[in-house]
Enzyme design. Structure first.
Site, PDB file in Angstrom:
ATOM      1  N   TYR A   1      -4.551  15.030  40.073  1.00 52.63           N
ATOM      2  CA  TYR A   1      -5.498  14.274  39.232  1.00 52.63           C
ATOM      3  C   TYR A   1      -6.951  14.543  39.600  1.00 52.63           C
ATOM      4  CZ  TYR A   1      -1.495  12.038  37.181  1.00 52.63           C
ATOM      5  OH  TYR A   1      -0.335  11.823  36.480  1.00 52.63           O
TER       6      TYR A   1
ATOM      7  N   ASP B   1       4.336   3.004  38.287  1.00 54.40           N
ATOM      8  CA  ASP B   1       3.325   2.777  37.265  1.00 54.40           C
ATOM      9  C   ASP B   1       3.966   2.717  35.878  1.00 54.40           C
ATOM     10  OD1 ASP B   1       0.767   2.647  36.052  1.00 54.40           O
ATOM     11  OD2 ASP B   1       0.743   4.828  35.797  1.00 54.40           O
TER      12      ASP B   1
HETATM   13  C1  GCB Z   1       1.317   9.544  39.097  1.00 52.43           C
HETATM   14  C2  GCB Z   1       2.673   8.988  38.895  1.00 52.43           C
HETATM   15  C3  GCB Z   1       2.876   8.443  37.493  1.00 52.43           C
HETATM   16  C4  GCB Z   1       1.643   7.674  37.060  1.00 52.43           C
HETATM   17  C5  GCB Z   1       0.465   8.623  37.048  1.00 52.43           C
HETATM   18  C6  GCB Z   1      -0.846   7.929  36.653  1.00 52.43           C
HETATM   19  O1  GCB Z   1       1.077  10.327  39.977  1.00 52.43           O
HETATM   20  O2  GCB Z   1       3.694   9.893  39.213  1.00 52.43           O
HETATM   21  O3  GCB Z   1       4.018   7.639  37.472  1.00 52.43           O
HETATM   22  O4  GCB Z   1       1.799   7.071  35.819  1.00 52.43           O
HETATM   23  O5  GCB Z   1       0.295   9.150  38.334  1.00 52.43           O
HETATM   24  O6  GCB Z   1      -1.173   7.918  35.482  1.00 52.43           O
HETATM   25  O7  GCB Z   1      -1.499   7.388  37.536  1.00 52.43           O
END
Ligand code: GCB
Length: 627
Positions: A493, A197
């Site tokens: 998240y 990402d």
């Molecule tokens: C993650 C990744 C990271 C992304 C982030 C996101 O888990 O490790 O590289 O940028 O999520 O913002 O989705």
């Protein structure tokens, strides 16, 4: 060629990359060494041919680049993507060519002349005056080679560098190409797919140095330290390069403090050994010992053949127990940020004002550690971490190892080579307290188990002194790799990718998650390596709504409550995702990049930056007292 030459690798768009040479010691001026920078504005040309291979077929390296067609000015270091108003160049996939001229002083003729690139993303082939001098496979790490036989001491020299940014199943990070045929697409159409990402910035990203050493030279220095009461024990190993005939050269080792005073009491003349520093000043993170963070000593190596090299180091120990991360035997709690290296215009190009600003803002936030997500950062950035007392979790570029084809033998061998280069580069840095071998691989897949067992074992052999981790997105119930590491690092998240908008579920989910990891691996502490919510700076809504500054602060506050519950138990740190907004590929989930920064891409705080600052300064205050 440099001492470290690694085995054959891949075919990229028609070219076999056959030799990889890792650079070792950072080039530093000394009584015997002179370092010249070749940075500047170079000639540049992309190979837009359908096969992306015309440049090799027509040997663009064999004559001035301008003879092959129109060239454009391009800064080195920088990423080439965002300099021009040209979408085709921004999104270019394939070989780009760089060229500059340089002179070599004629009195360097009898010495060893070395060309070093701090990093070029991703593959690089380098010629001097049309003679190939080295190739390197992989971005973010330095490589170098001796160039005496290629340089001209009596006139100008032409340096040509071809760089290819293509990511394939066996690169780190991995990627793939999709070729689209048929009438609906333009002819010869293909696109690069990425499995990470962030934007695949490319080009010559760090300094290009030319330097000179005596023929017999200090090739490598390895330093580990331990603490014995008030004293520091400094274990060193020196490797010499070059041949001095039958009689081995003598060496003299001394340790100097930050003010340049020699602190070793007697002359030391062996290539390996231990020196004691009495009443040593230990290296501390800035939040643990505010009076004197980041104290660095220098090991001065003097070879009888004339070479002098100075290697900086700090005296500190690090250890992961079942529930703590100890620095100098005291519990360290990571008040962290996960970062990226990119910023406007320069992409990932090395930039001193940006490095300085990032440290100002790291400290403004009250952060005492960062993860080099998701690739090794510049040596100049790492120097600042050492000197300013900021702890680093040093991550390899192994991000997005997701598919079965990313776990093959070629990938594994390359991954181990990359770990070798990373440890080689950063092994003497006191700021580096842990290696992260990957970010979010499919650690739930069967293939992941033998693959990471091998990568982790290899890294441990290279450096038995530091704990090892990787960042997992999986649950305790399905992960197969955490069993091999010392610290469990999890990216979470809740309230963003799941239960979007529902901050009220965060505490319950996170608590349950932490407990399940603890139940499965009660011998390892846990670190939160990511949590975050995309936020457009200046967007407001009360009550909070996703993407607003209010949501980011509400969201983070819920995480903080759970962190505070587990901080006293086995949680050893928290790292917000992300320090600052950063660029990604175009996609419907990203609004000109990832906006989870607590700072904007220009490094100005959002409301969440202020929230984090208040928290970190408060927690740092309490952890001083408990330590
Ligand atoms: C993650 C990744 C990271 C992304 C982030 C996101 O888990 O490790 O590289 O940028 O999520 O913002 O989705």
């Amino acid at each position: 060629m440099a001492a470290e030459c690694l085995p054959p690798s891949l075919l990229i768009l028609g070219l076999a990359v056959s030799v990889v040479c890792a650079g070792s010691l950072y080039p530093r001026d000394s009584e015997s060494r002179v370092v010249k920078t070749l940075d500047g504005i170079w000639d540049f040309r992309a190979d837009y041919s359908n096969s992306r291979n015309d440049s090799f077929q027509h040997s663009w390296w064999s004559q001035p680049l301008s003879a092959s067609g129109d060239v454009m000015p391009m800064p080195v270091p920088s990423s080439y993507n965002d300099i021009y108003n040209d979408k085709a160049l921004r999104d270019f996939v394939g070989w780009v060519w760089y060229e500059t001229q340089f002179f070599v002083p004629s009195d360097w003729r009898d010495q060893r002349v070395v060309l070093r690139l701090g990093s070029a993303h991703y593959y690089a082939v380098v010629w001097v005056n049309g003679q190939e001098v080295m190739r390197h496979d992989g971005g973010h790490l330095p490589f170098e080679g001796e160039v005496n036989s290629a340089v001209n001491f009596n006139g100008p020299n032409r340096l040509t560098v071809a760089v290819n940014n293509t990511l394939l199943a066996t690169t780190l990070p991995p990627g793939s190409l999709s070729f689209h045929g048929g009438a609906k697409y333009p002819p010869h159409y293909f696109v690069q797919n990425v499995q990470m990402d962030f934007f695949n910035y490319a080009g010559i990203h760090r300094h290009v140095h030319l330097y000179v050493t005596p023929r017999v030279y200090v090739d490598d220095v390895t330093i580990t330290t331990s603490i014995n009461g008030n004293n520091g024990e400094v274990n060193y190993t020196i490797t010499l390069g070059g041949s001095s005939g039958d009689s081995p050269p003598g060496v003299e080792i001394s340790v100097e403090d930050r003010d340049g005073n020699t602190v070793t009491s007697h002359p030391v003349t062996s290539l390996t050994g231990t020196v004691e520093v009495n009443n040593a000043r230990f290296w501390w993170p800035w939040t643990m010992k505010p009076s004197d963070p980041g104290y660095m000593y220098t090991l001065k190596v003097n070879v009888s053949t004339g070479d002098v090299y100075r290697q900086m180091f700090g005296i500190r120990t690090v250890q992961a127990t079942d529930s703590q991360l100890l620095i100098n035997s005291k519990p360290f709690y990571c008040l962290g940020v996960a970062k990226h290296e990119d910023a406007d215009i320069r992409g990932k190009g090395l930039d001193y004002p940006l490095i300085a600003r990032d440290f100002v803002m790291i400290k403004w936030l009250g952060a005492n550690c960062f993860r080099t997500s998701h690739y090794p950062y510049s040596e100049e950035m790492m120097d600042q971490a050492d000197q300013q007392g900021v702890v680093v979790i040093d991550e390899s570029p192994a991000v997005g190892i997701k598919k079965a084809e990313n776990f093959g033998a070629v990938s594994l061998s390359h991954h181990k080579d990359v770990m070798t280069e990373l440890v080689q580069r950063d092994k003497n840095r006191p700021s580096v307290v842990m290696w992260s071998v990957a970010n979010e691989p499919s650690s739930n897949m069967q293939q992941a188990e033998p693959y990471f067992k091998d990568v982790i074992q290899h890294t441990r052999q290279l450096d038995p002194t530091r704990p090892i981790t990787f960042a997992t997105m999986h649950a305790a119930s399905d992960d197969r790799v955490v069993q091999f590491v010392d610290v469990i690092s999890i990216n979470r998240y809740y309230g963003w990718y799941t239960d979007t908008g529902h901050t009220e579920v965060i505490q319950g989910h996170l608590s349950d998650d932490l407990k399940s990891w603890r139940n499965k691996h009660h011998d390892k502490p846990i670190l939160i390596t990511e949590y975050g919510a995309d936020t457009i700076a200046g967007m407001h809504e009360e009550p909070s709504f996703v993407f607003t500054e209010e949501y980011q602060t509400d969201f983070m506050s819920e995480y903080h409550k759970t962190f505070d519950t587990y901080r006293a138990q086995y949680l050893v740190g928290e790292m917000v995702w992300n320090f600052a907004d950063f660029m990604t590929v175009e996609g419907v989930r990203r609004v000109v990049g990832n906006r989870k920064g607590v700072l904007t891409r220009q490094r100005q705080p959002k409301a969440a930056g202020h929230l984090l600052r208040a928290r970190y300064l408060k927690v740092a205050n309490t952890t001083w007292h408990t330590t």
